[in-house]
Design a protein around this motif. Structure first.
Motif, short mmCIF file in Angstrom:
data_model
loop_
_atom_site.label_atom_id
_atom_site.label_comp_id
_atom_site.label_asym_id
_atom_site.label_seq_id
_atom_site.Cartn_x
_atom_site.Cartn_y
_atom_site.Cartn_z
N ASP A 190 -6.44 5.78 -1.26
CA ASP A 190 -5.15 6.44 -1.06
C ASP A 190 -4.75 6.49 0.41
OD1 ASP A 190 -2.80 7.62 -1.94
OD2 ASP A 190 -3.62 9.65 -1.75
N ILE A 191 -4.74 5.32 1.02
CA ILE A 191 -4.32 5.19 2.42
C ILE A 191 -3.33 4.04 2.53
CG2 ILE A 191 -6.39 6.20 3.45
CD1 ILE A 191 -7.45 3.43 3.88
N HIS A 192 -2.61 3.98 3.62
CA HIS A 192 -1.66 2.90 3.84
C HIS A 192 -2.41 1.66 4.32
CE1 HIS A 192 1.74 0.61 5.30
NE2 HIS A 192 2.50 1.42 4.59
N GLU A 193 -1.93 0.49 3.89
CA GLU A 193 -2.58 -0.77 4.25
C GLU A 193 -2.70 -0.95 5.76
OE1 GLU A 193 0.02 -0.55 2.18
OE2 GLU A 193 -0.56 -1.45 0.29
N LEU A 194 -1.72 -0.47 6.52
CA LEU A 194 -1.77 -0.63 7.98
C LEU A 194 -2.96 0.09 8.60
CD1 LEU A 194 1.96 -0.41 9.07
CD2 LEU A 194 0.52 -2.44 8.86
N GLN A 195 -3.46 1.12 7.93
CA GLN A 195 -4.63 1.82 8.45
C GLN A 195 -5.89 0.96 8.35
OE1 GLN A 195 -3.56 5.44 6.01
NE2 GLN A 195 -4.59 6.38 7.74
N LEU A 196 -5.85 -0.06 7.52
CA LEU A 196 -7.02 -0.92 7.34
C LEU A 196 -7.03 -2.11 8.28
CD1 LEU A 196 -7.01 -1.05 3.46
CD2 LEU A 196 -8.53 0.28 4.92
N THR A 197 -5.88 -2.47 8.79
CA THR A 197 -5.78 -3.69 9.59
C THR A 197 -5.40 -3.36 11.02
OG1 THR A 197 -3.43 -4.03 9.22
CG2 THR A 197 -4.92 -4.87 7.53
N ASN A 198 -5.32 -4.41 11.80
CA ASN A 198 -4.86 -4.27 13.17
C ASN A 198 -3.37 -4.60 13.24
OD1 ASN A 198 -7.45 -3.65 14.06
ND2 ASN A 198 -7.97 -5.80 14.18
N GLY A 250 -13.29 -4.74 9.75
CA GLY A 250 -14.59 -4.47 9.14
C GLY A 250 -15.12 -3.09 9.48
N THR A 251 -14.97 -2.69 10.73
CA THR A 251 -15.42 -1.36 11.14
C THR A 251 -14.63 -0.28 10.41
OG1 THR A 251 -16.10 -2.15 13.32
CG2 THR A 251 -15.68 0.20 13.12
#
Length: 93
Positions: free
Chosen positions: A56-64, A5-6
């Motif tokens: 335009d970012i990789h999914e891993l940048q959004l998650t832990n 979320g952050t």
């Protein structure tokens, strides 16, 4: 550890968007965006994909998910992460 979320809130604010604006762009609403950004609701996979594509970012940048690689096994990762939710986690390609 920074929560999903952050990360979503930081990305949205860096883009200069309000929750209302982002909700409209994503086909959602301000209330749902707020729940995701405050970690009161798990972010659906389709929404994580939308964020990644739109910003335009990789999914891993959004998650832990990248944290999983710090452990020797998936079992150790799950053991150390009691709030782990399959809905909010996905395997990298």
């Amino acid at each position: 550890m920074v929560t999903v979320g952050t990360r979503l809130r930081i990305i949205r604010k860096d883009a200069g968007l309000s929750q209302v604006e982002l909700g409209k762009l994503a086909g959602s609403n301000q209330s749902a965006i707020n729940r995701y950004e405050t970690d009161r609701a798990a972010v659906p996979y389709r929404m994580l994909i939308w964020y990644a594509q739109y910003f335009d970012i990789h999914e891993l940048q959004l998650t832990n998910a990248e944290d999983r690689y710090r452990f020797r096994s998936a079992e150790e990762y799950v053991r150390r992460k009691p709030d782990w939710s399959e809905e909010a986690f996905f395997e990298p390609e």
